[in-house]
Write a protein that holds these residues in place. Structure first.
Motif, PDB file in Angstrom:
ATOM      1  N   THR A   5       0.818  -1.210   0.000  1.00  0.00           N
ATOM      2  CA  THR A   5       0.000   0.000   0.000  1.00  0.00           C
ATOM      3  C   THR A   5       0.860   1.273   0.000  1.00  0.00           C
ATOM      4  O   THR A   5       0.396   2.329  -0.428  1.00  0.00           O
ATOM      5  N   ASP A   6       2.120   1.158   0.447  1.00  0.00           N
ATOM      6  CA  ASP A   6       3.017   2.308   0.390  1.00  0.00           C
ATOM      7  C   ASP A   6       3.757   2.405  -0.936  1.00  0.00           C
ATOM      8  O   ASP A   6       4.647   3.238  -1.106  1.00  0.00           O
ATOM      9  N   GLY A   7       3.378   1.538  -1.898  1.00  0.00           N
ATOM     10  CA  GLY A   7       3.997   1.558  -3.217  1.00  0.00           C
ATOM     11  C   GLY A   7       5.186   0.652  -3.364  1.00  0.00           C
ATOM     12  O   GLY A   7       5.759   0.535  -4.458  1.00  0.00           O
ATOM     13  N   GLY A   8       5.610  -0.008  -2.300  1.00  0.00           N
ATOM     14  CA  GLY A   8       6.782  -0.865  -2.356  1.00  0.00           C
ATOM     15  C   GLY A   8       6.568  -2.112  -3.189  1.00  0.00           C
ATOM     16  O   GLY A   8       5.460  -2.658  -3.265  1.00  0.00           O
ATOM     17  N   ILE A   9       7.635  -2.569  -3.833  1.00  0.00           N
ATOM     18  CA  ILE A   9       7.607  -3.765  -4.674  1.00  0.00           C
ATOM     19  C   ILE A   9       8.130  -4.948  -3.865  1.00  0.00           C
ATOM     20  O   ILE A   9       9.080  -4.809  -3.088  1.00  0.00           O
ATOM     21  N   TYR A  10       7.505  -6.101  -4.041  1.00  0.00           N
ATOM     22  CA  TYR A  10       7.911  -7.272  -3.273  1.00  0.00           C
ATOM     23  C   TYR A  10       7.941  -8.500  -4.184  1.00  0.00           C
ATOM     24  O   TYR A  10       7.398  -8.488  -5.288  1.00  0.00           O
ATOM     25  N   LEU A  11       8.575  -9.567  -3.700  1.00  0.00           N
ATOM     26  CA  LEU A  11       8.742 -10.787  -4.485  1.00  0.00           C
ATOM     27  C   LEU A  11       8.071 -11.949  -3.756  1.00  0.00           C
ATOM     28  O   LEU A  11       8.276 -12.144  -2.558  1.00  0.00           O
ATOM     29  N   THR A  12       7.249 -12.703  -4.493  1.00  0.00           N
ATOM     30  CA  THR A  12       6.615 -13.896  -3.941  1.00  0.00           C
ATOM     31  C   THR A  12       7.154 -15.136  -4.664  1.00  0.00           C
ATOM     32  O   THR A  12       8.052 -15.043  -5.491  1.00  0.00           O
ATOM     33  N   GLY A  13       6.582 -16.294  -4.357  1.00  0.00           N
ATOM     34  CA  GLY A  13       6.946 -17.508  -5.077  1.00  0.00           C
ATOM     35  C   GLY A  13       7.939 -18.367  -4.317  1.00  0.00           C
ATOM     36  O   GLY A  13       8.188 -18.171  -3.114  1.00  0.00           O
ATOM     37  N   PRO A  14       8.563 -19.348  -5.000  1.00  0.00           N
ATOM     38  CA  PRO A  14       9.451 -20.302  -4.322  1.00  0.00           C
ATOM     39  C   PRO A  14      10.613 -19.655  -3.576  1.00  0.00           C
ATOM     40  O   PRO A  14      10.959 -20.094  -2.481  1.00  0.00           O
ATOM     41  N   LEU A  15      11.239 -18.614  -4.156  1.00  0.00           N
ATOM     42  CA  LEU A  15      12.357 -17.970  -3.467  1.00  0.00           C
ATOM     43  C   LEU A  15      11.911 -17.347  -2.153  1.00  0.00           C
ATOM     44  O   LEU A  15      12.604 -17.433  -1.135  1.00  0.00           O
ATOM     45  N   ALA A  16      10.738 -16.703  -2.167  1.00  0.00           N
ATOM     46  CA  ALA A  16      10.227 -16.084  -0.955  1.00  0.00           C
ATOM     47  C   ALA A  16       9.875 -17.139   0.091  1.00  0.00           C
ATOM     48  O   ALA A  16      10.189 -16.990   1.274  1.00  0.00           O
ATOM     49  N   ARG A  17       9.223 -18.216  -0.347  1.00  0.00           N
ATOM     50  CA  ARG A  17       8.877 -19.289   0.597  1.00  0.00           C
ATOM     51  C   ARG A  17      10.138 -19.884   1.214  1.00  0.00           C
ATOM     52  O   ARG A  17      10.209 -20.131   2.418  1.00  0.00           O
ATOM     53  N   PHE A  18      11.140 -20.123   0.377  1.00  0.00           N
ATOM     54  CA  PHE A  18      12.382 -20.717   0.880  1.00  0.00           C
ATOM     55  C   PHE A  18      13.090 -19.774   1.846  1.00  0.00           C
ATOM     56  O   PHE A  18      13.613 -20.195   2.878  1.00  0.00           O
ATOM     57  N   ALA A  19      13.103 -18.484   1.511  1.00  0.00           N
ATOM     58  CA  ALA A  19      13.787 -17.515   2.374  1.00  0.00           C
ATOM     59  C   ALA A  19      13.116 -17.416   3.736  1.00  0.00           C
ATOM     60  O   ALA A  19      13.786 -17.283   4.766  1.00  0.00           O
ATOM     61  N   LEU A  20      11.780 -17.477   3.766  1.00  0.00           N
ATOM     62  CA  LEU A  20      11.052 -17.278   5.009  1.00  0.00           C
ATOM     63  C   LEU A  20      10.799 -18.582   5.766  1.00  0.00           C
ATOM     64  O   LEU A  20      10.658 -18.565   6.990  1.00  0.00           O
ATOM     65  N   ASP A  21      10.709 -19.696   5.058  1.00  0.00           N
ATOM     66  CA  ASP A  21      10.268 -20.943   5.687  1.00  0.00           C
ATOM     67  C   ASP A  21      11.174 -22.124   5.397  1.00  0.00           C
ATOM     68  O   ASP A  21      10.780 -23.271   5.614  1.00  0.00           O
ATOM     69  N   GLY A  22      12.381 -21.875   4.899  1.00  0.00           N
ATOM     70  CA  GLY A  22      13.273 -22.966   4.550  1.00  0.00           C
ATOM     71  C   GLY A  22      13.551 -23.929   5.698  1.00  0.00           C
ATOM     72  O   GLY A  22      13.712 -25.131   5.502  1.00  0.00           O
ATOM     73  N   ALA A  23      13.533 -23.417   6.922  1.00  0.00           N
ATOM     74  CA  ALA A  23      13.816 -24.267   8.080  1.00  0.00           C
ATOM     75  C   ALA A  23      12.731 -25.309   8.311  1.00  0.00           C
ATOM     76  O   ALA A  23      12.951 -26.281   9.030  1.00  0.00           O
ATOM     77  N   ARG A  24      11.545 -25.084   7.713  1.00  0.00           N
ATOM     78  CA  ARG A  24      10.429 -26.016   7.911  1.00  0.00           C
ATOM     79  C   ARG A  24      10.354 -27.075   6.829  1.00  0.00           C
ATOM     80  O   ARG A  24       9.428 -27.895   6.824  1.00  0.00           O
ATOM     81  N   LEU A  25      11.274 -27.070   5.879  1.00  0.00           N
ATOM     82  CA  LEU A  25      11.353 -28.154   4.919  1.00  0.00           C
ATOM     83  C   LEU A  25      11.771 -29.437   5.631  1.00  0.00           C
ATOM     84  O   LEU A  25      12.409 -29.403   6.685  1.00  0.00           O
ATOM     85  N   SER A  26      11.436 -30.558   5.021  1.00  0.00           N
ATOM     86  CA  SER A  26      11.894 -31.827   5.583  1.00  0.00           C
ATOM     87  C   SER A  26      13.415 -31.899   5.476  1.00  0.00           C
ATOM     88  O   SER A  26      14.027 -31.217   4.644  1.00  0.00           O
ATOM     89  N   PRO A  27      14.051 -32.722   6.308  1.00  0.00           N
ATOM     90  CA  PRO A  27      15.522 -32.838   6.216  1.00  0.00           C
ATOM     91  C   PRO A  27      16.001 -33.221   4.827  1.00  0.00           C
ATOM     92  O   PRO A  27      17.005 -32.685   4.343  1.00  0.00           O
ATOM     93  N   ALA A  28      15.290 -34.125   4.146  1.00  0.00           N
ATOM     94  CA  ALA A  28      15.706 -34.536   2.803  1.00  0.00           C
ATOM     95  C   ALA A  28      15.613 -33.369   1.825  1.00  0.00           C
ATOM     96  O   ALA A  28      16.492 -33.173   0.978  1.00  0.00           O
ATOM     97  N   ALA A  29      14.547 -32.579   1.925  1.00  0.00           N
ATOM     98  CA  ALA A  29      14.377 -31.443   1.020  1.00  0.00           C
ATOM     99  C   ALA A  29      15.450 -30.382   1.278  1.00  0.00           C
ATOM    100  O   ALA A  29      15.996 -29.807   0.338  1.00  0.00           O
ATOM    101  N   ARG A  30      15.763 -30.142   2.553  1.00  0.00           N
ATOM    102  CA  ARG A  30      16.832 -29.164   2.857  1.00  0.00           C
ATOM    103  C   ARG A  30      18.161 -29.644   2.297  1.00  0.00           C
ATOM    104  O   ARG A  30      18.946 -28.860   1.782  1.00  0.00           O
TER     105      ARG A  30
END
Length: 276
Positions: free
Chosen positions: A251-276
Protein backbone atom coordinates in the motif's frame (compact mmCIF):
# COMPACT_ATOMS: atom_id res chain seq x y z
CA UNK A 1 16.31 -13.12 -23.80
CA UNK A 2 12.81 -14.31 -23.02
CA UNK A 3 12.57 -17.57 -24.91
CA UNK A 4 9.20 -18.99 -23.91
CA UNK A 5 5.97 -17.18 -23.06
CA UNK A 6 2.29 -18.02 -22.89
CA UNK A 7 0.48 -15.76 -25.32
CA UNK A 8 2.11 -13.05 -27.43
CA UNK A 9 5.01 -10.93 -26.24
CA UNK A 10 6.36 -7.45 -26.90
CA UNK A 11 9.05 -5.35 -25.24
CA UNK A 12 8.87 -1.54 -25.02
CA UNK A 13 12.05 0.29 -24.04
CA UNK A 14 12.20 4.08 -23.50
CA UNK A 15 15.62 5.73 -23.51
CA UNK A 16 16.85 9.27 -22.98
CA UNK A 17 20.40 10.52 -23.38
CA UNK A 18 21.71 7.02 -23.96
CA UNK A 19 20.17 5.70 -20.71
CA UNK A 20 17.30 3.26 -20.35
CA UNK A 21 14.55 4.97 -18.36
CA UNK A 22 11.66 2.53 -18.67
CA UNK A 23 11.12 -1.05 -19.78
CA UNK A 24 7.68 -2.62 -20.25
CA UNK A 25 7.22 -6.30 -20.96
CA UNK A 26 3.83 -6.79 -22.59
CA UNK A 27 2.54 -10.35 -22.70
CA UNK A 28 -0.92 -10.50 -24.19
CA UNK A 29 -3.08 -13.33 -23.00
CA UNK A 30 -6.82 -12.77 -23.55
CA UNK A 31 -8.62 -12.11 -20.26
CA UNK A 32 -10.85 -15.01 -19.24
CA UNK A 33 -13.07 -13.24 -16.70
CA UNK A 34 -13.12 -15.94 -14.03
CA UNK A 35 -14.29 -13.39 -11.47
CA UNK A 36 -17.37 -12.70 -13.60
CA UNK A 37 -17.98 -16.41 -14.21
CA UNK A 38 -18.20 -17.00 -10.45
CA UNK A 39 -20.79 -14.32 -9.74
CA UNK A 40 -24.15 -15.77 -8.85
CA UNK A 41 -22.91 -19.35 -8.80
CA UNK A 42 -23.41 -21.78 -5.95
CA UNK A 43 -20.37 -21.76 -3.65
CA UNK A 44 -20.02 -25.51 -4.18
CA UNK A 45 -19.26 -24.90 -7.86
CA UNK A 46 -16.34 -22.57 -7.21
CA UNK A 47 -13.55 -25.16 -6.68
CA UNK A 48 -14.30 -26.86 -10.02
CA UNK A 49 -14.54 -23.55 -11.91
CA UNK A 50 -11.32 -22.07 -10.53
CA UNK A 51 -9.41 -25.30 -11.23
CA UNK A 52 -9.78 -24.37 -14.93
CA UNK A 53 -7.64 -21.24 -14.51
CA UNK A 54 -4.49 -23.28 -15.25
CA UNK A 55 -3.88 -26.79 -16.53
CA UNK A 56 -0.39 -27.01 -15.01
CA UNK A 57 -1.08 -25.56 -11.54
CA UNK A 58 -4.83 -26.05 -10.96
CA UNK A 59 -4.49 -27.10 -7.32
CA UNK A 60 -3.19 -23.65 -6.35
CA UNK A 61 -6.42 -22.03 -7.50
CA UNK A 62 -8.71 -24.84 -6.38
CA UNK A 63 -7.31 -25.01 -2.85
CA UNK A 64 -7.24 -21.21 -2.50
CA UNK A 65 -10.95 -21.25 -3.33
CA UNK A 66 -11.76 -24.06 -0.92
CA UNK A 67 -9.80 -22.41 1.90
CA UNK A 68 -11.44 -19.02 1.32
CA UNK A 69 -14.96 -20.47 1.43
CA UNK A 70 -14.16 -22.62 4.47
CA UNK A 71 -12.77 -19.58 6.28
CA UNK A 72 -15.95 -17.65 5.46
CA UNK A 73 -18.11 -20.43 6.92
CA UNK A 74 -15.80 -21.13 9.86
CA UNK A 75 -15.12 -24.69 8.69
CA UNK A 76 -12.07 -26.47 10.11
CA UNK A 77 -11.28 -29.68 8.21
CA UNK A 78 -10.09 -32.82 10.07
CA UNK A 79 -6.36 -33.48 10.17
CA UNK A 80 -6.50 -36.44 7.77
CA UNK A 81 -8.23 -34.23 5.17
CA UNK A 82 -5.64 -31.53 5.71
CA UNK A 83 -2.79 -34.01 5.16
CA UNK A 84 -4.37 -35.45 2.01
CA UNK A 85 -4.78 -31.93 0.65
CA UNK A 86 -1.11 -31.24 1.31
CA UNK A 87 -0.29 -34.46 -0.56
CA UNK A 88 -2.48 -33.27 -3.44
CA UNK A 89 -0.57 -30.00 -3.49
CA UNK A 90 2.74 -31.91 -3.45
CA UNK A 91 1.52 -33.89 -6.47
CA UNK A 92 0.98 -30.66 -8.36
CA UNK A 93 4.39 -29.32 -7.34
CA UNK A 94 6.05 -32.52 -8.56
CA UNK A 95 4.54 -32.32 -12.04
CA UNK A 96 4.50 -28.54 -12.34
CA UNK A 97 7.98 -27.75 -11.04
CA UNK A 98 9.59 -30.62 -12.94
CA UNK A 99 8.02 -29.33 -16.15
CA UNK A 100 9.17 -25.80 -15.33
CA UNK A 101 12.79 -26.71 -14.58
CA UNK A 102 13.20 -29.29 -17.32
CA UNK A 103 11.11 -27.97 -20.20
CA UNK A 104 11.21 -24.21 -19.67
CA UNK A 105 14.51 -23.44 -17.90
CA UNK A 106 17.04 -26.12 -18.82
CA UNK A 107 17.11 -25.34 -22.59
CA UNK A 108 18.22 -21.76 -21.91
CA UNK A 109 21.03 -22.83 -19.57
CA UNK A 110 22.21 -25.48 -22.02
CA UNK A 111 22.03 -23.25 -25.09
CA UNK A 112 19.43 -25.24 -27.03
CA UNK A 113 16.24 -23.81 -28.55
CA UNK A 114 13.65 -26.00 -26.82
CA UNK A 115 12.98 -29.08 -24.72
CA UNK A 116 12.79 -31.35 -27.77
CA UNK A 117 16.43 -30.54 -28.47
CA UNK A 118 17.32 -31.93 -25.03
CA UNK A 119 16.31 -35.31 -26.43
CA UNK A 120 19.41 -35.18 -28.60
CA UNK A 121 21.91 -33.73 -26.14
CA UNK A 122 20.59 -34.98 -22.76
CA UNK A 123 18.16 -37.77 -23.58
CA UNK A 124 18.65 -39.64 -20.29
CA UNK A 125 17.89 -36.61 -18.13
CA UNK A 126 14.89 -35.67 -20.28
CA UNK A 127 13.39 -39.14 -19.98
CA UNK A 128 14.09 -39.27 -16.26
CA UNK A 129 12.45 -35.88 -15.72
CA UNK A 130 9.38 -36.78 -17.75
CA UNK A 131 8.97 -39.96 -15.71
CA UNK A 132 9.16 -37.91 -12.48
CA UNK A 133 6.50 -35.59 -13.87
CA UNK A 134 4.33 -38.58 -14.75
CA UNK A 135 4.60 -39.83 -11.15
CA UNK A 136 3.27 -36.48 -9.96
CA UNK A 137 0.43 -36.65 -12.47
CA UNK A 138 -0.51 -40.15 -11.30
CA UNK A 139 -0.67 -38.99 -7.68
CA UNK A 140 -2.73 -36.00 -8.78
CA UNK A 141 -5.15 -38.33 -10.56
CA UNK A 142 -5.64 -40.55 -7.50
CA UNK A 143 -6.32 -37.62 -5.15
CA UNK A 144 -7.87 -35.13 -7.56
CA UNK A 145 -9.93 -37.38 -9.80
CA UNK A 146 -7.83 -36.57 -12.88
CA UNK A 147 -4.41 -35.15 -13.60
CA UNK A 148 -5.55 -31.94 -15.33
CA UNK A 149 -8.21 -29.66 -13.81
CA UNK A 150 -8.93 -32.00 -10.85
CA UNK A 151 -12.56 -32.44 -9.81
CA UNK A 152 -12.39 -34.26 -6.47
CA UNK A 153 -11.90 -31.31 -4.10
CA UNK A 154 -14.99 -29.87 -2.44
CA UNK A 155 -15.62 -27.37 0.33
CA UNK A 156 -14.96 -29.26 3.56
CA UNK A 157 -12.95 -32.10 2.07
CA UNK A 158 -13.09 -34.40 -0.95
CA UNK A 159 -15.96 -35.90 -2.89
CA UNK A 160 -14.24 -39.26 -2.58
CA UNK A 161 -11.32 -40.37 -0.44
CA UNK A 162 -8.77 -42.60 -2.16
CA UNK A 163 -8.62 -46.23 -1.11
CA UNK A 164 -5.47 -47.28 0.74
CA UNK A 165 -4.63 -49.66 -2.13
CA UNK A 166 -4.75 -46.78 -4.64
CA UNK A 167 -2.12 -44.87 -2.68
CA UNK A 168 0.14 -47.80 -1.84
CA UNK A 169 0.17 -48.76 -5.52
CA UNK A 170 2.11 -45.51 -6.14
CA UNK A 171 4.74 -46.18 -3.47
CA UNK A 172 7.40 -47.81 -5.66
CA UNK A 173 7.16 -45.20 -8.39
CA UNK A 174 7.29 -42.30 -5.92
CA UNK A 175 10.29 -43.87 -4.18
CA UNK A 176 12.03 -44.11 -7.55
CA UNK A 177 11.05 -40.51 -8.34
CA UNK A 178 12.59 -39.28 -5.08
CA UNK A 179 15.95 -40.74 -6.06
CA UNK A 180 15.62 -39.51 -9.65
CA UNK A 181 14.82 -36.00 -8.48
CA UNK A 182 18.00 -35.91 -6.38
CA UNK A 183 19.95 -36.81 -9.53
CA UNK A 184 18.12 -34.16 -11.55
CA UNK A 185 18.76 -31.53 -8.89
CA UNK A 186 22.44 -32.40 -8.95
CA UNK A 187 22.39 -31.82 -12.69
CA UNK A 188 20.48 -28.54 -12.40
CA UNK A 189 23.05 -27.45 -9.82
CA UNK A 190 25.80 -27.59 -12.46
CA UNK A 191 24.11 -24.89 -14.55
CA UNK A 192 25.86 -21.53 -14.76
CA UNK A 193 23.61 -19.18 -12.81
CA UNK A 194 24.27 -15.43 -13.06
CA UNK A 195 25.75 -13.74 -10.01
CA UNK A 196 22.90 -11.40 -9.12
CA UNK A 197 22.26 -9.66 -5.83
CA UNK A 198 19.20 -7.51 -5.16
CA UNK A 199 17.50 -6.01 -2.13
CA UNK A 200 14.27 -8.00 -2.32
CA UNK A 201 11.39 -7.84 0.09
CA UNK A 202 10.19 -11.43 0.23
CA UNK A 203 6.50 -12.03 1.01
CA UNK A 204 5.00 -15.48 1.52
CA UNK A 205 2.78 -17.47 3.84
CA UNK A 206 4.45 -18.59 7.03
CA UNK A 207 3.25 -21.49 9.16
CA UNK A 208 4.47 -22.37 12.66
CA UNK A 209 5.15 -26.06 11.90
CA UNK A 210 4.71 -26.84 8.17
CA UNK A 211 6.24 -25.65 4.94
CA UNK A 212 3.35 -23.44 3.78
CA UNK A 213 0.92 -24.09 0.96
CA UNK A 214 -2.35 -22.24 1.61
CA UNK A 215 -2.30 -22.14 5.40
CA UNK A 216 -0.49 -19.67 7.61
CA UNK A 217 -0.04 -15.93 8.06
CA UNK A 218 1.31 -13.52 5.46
CA UNK A 219 4.89 -12.71 6.40
CA UNK A 220 7.60 -10.42 5.03
CA UNK A 221 11.37 -10.57 5.21
CA UNK A 222 11.20 -6.99 6.49
CA UNK A 223 9.48 -7.94 9.67
CA UNK A 224 5.70 -7.73 9.39
CA UNK A 225 3.29 -10.63 9.76
CA UNK A 226 -0.50 -10.41 9.30
CA UNK A 227 -3.47 -12.77 9.06
CA UNK A 228 -4.62 -13.54 5.52
CA UNK A 229 -7.88 -11.63 5.99
CA UNK A 230 -5.91 -8.37 6.36
CA UNK A 231 -4.26 -8.69 2.94
CA UNK A 232 -6.18 -5.79 1.41
CA UNK A 233 -5.07 -3.45 4.22
CA UNK A 234 -1.40 -3.93 3.33
CA UNK A 235 -1.41 -4.68 -0.42
CA UNK A 236 -3.03 -2.97 -3.39
CA UNK A 237 -3.96 -4.56 -6.72
CA UNK A 238 -4.31 -2.30 -9.74
CA UNK A 239 -4.55 -2.52 -13.50
CA UNK A 240 -1.86 -1.28 -15.87
CA UNK A 241 -2.43 -0.66 -19.56
CA UNK A 242 0.15 -3.11 -20.89
CA UNK A 243 -1.10 -6.20 -18.98
CA UNK A 244 -4.30 -8.19 -18.53
CA UNK A 245 -3.00 -9.32 -15.12
CA UNK A 246 -3.48 -7.16 -12.05
CA UNK A 247 -0.31 -5.68 -10.58
CA UNK A 248 0.18 -5.91 -6.82
CA UNK A 249 2.25 -3.60 -4.62
CA UNK A 250 2.45 -2.76 -0.95
CA UNK A 251 0.00 0.00 0.00
CA UNK A 252 3.02 2.31 0.39
CA UNK A 253 4.00 1.56 -3.22
CA UNK A 254 6.78 -0.86 -2.36
CA UNK A 255 7.61 -3.77 -4.67
CA UNK A 256 7.91 -7.27 -3.27
CA UNK A 257 8.74 -10.79 -4.49
CA UNK A 258 6.61 -13.90 -3.94
CA UNK A 259 6.95 -17.51 -5.08
CA UNK A 260 9.45 -20.30 -4.32
CA UNK A 261 12.36 -17.97 -3.47
CA UNK A 262 10.23 -16.08 -0.96
CA UNK A 263 8.88 -19.29 0.60
CA UNK A 264 12.38 -20.72 0.88
CA UNK A 265 13.79 -17.51 2.37
CA UNK A 266 11.05 -17.28 5.01
CA UNK A 267 10.27 -20.94 5.69
CA UNK A 268 13.27 -22.97 4.55
CA UNK A 269 13.82 -24.27 8.08
CA UNK A 270 10.43 -26.02 7.91
CA UNK A 271 11.35 -28.15 4.92
CA UNK A 272 11.89 -31.83 5.58
CA UNK A 273 15.52 -32.84 6.22
CA UNK A 274 15.71 -34.54 2.80
CA UNK A 275 14.38 -31.44 1.02
CA UNK A 276 16.83 -29.16 2.86
Amino acid sequence: MLARIEGEGALRVRTAGGRVEEVQLKIFEPPRFFEALLRGRDFREAPDITARICGICPVAYQMSTAHAIENAFGIVVPEHIRQLRRLLYCAEWIESHTLHMLMLHAPDFLGVPDALSLGKSHRGMLEKGLRVKKAGNRLLSVLGGRSVHPINVRVGGFHRLPARAELTALSDELTWATGAMKELLGWFGTFDFPDLSADYEFVALSHPTDYPFNEGRIASSRGFEIPQREYEHHFTEHHVEHSTALQSTRTDGGIYLTGPLARFALDGARLSPAAR
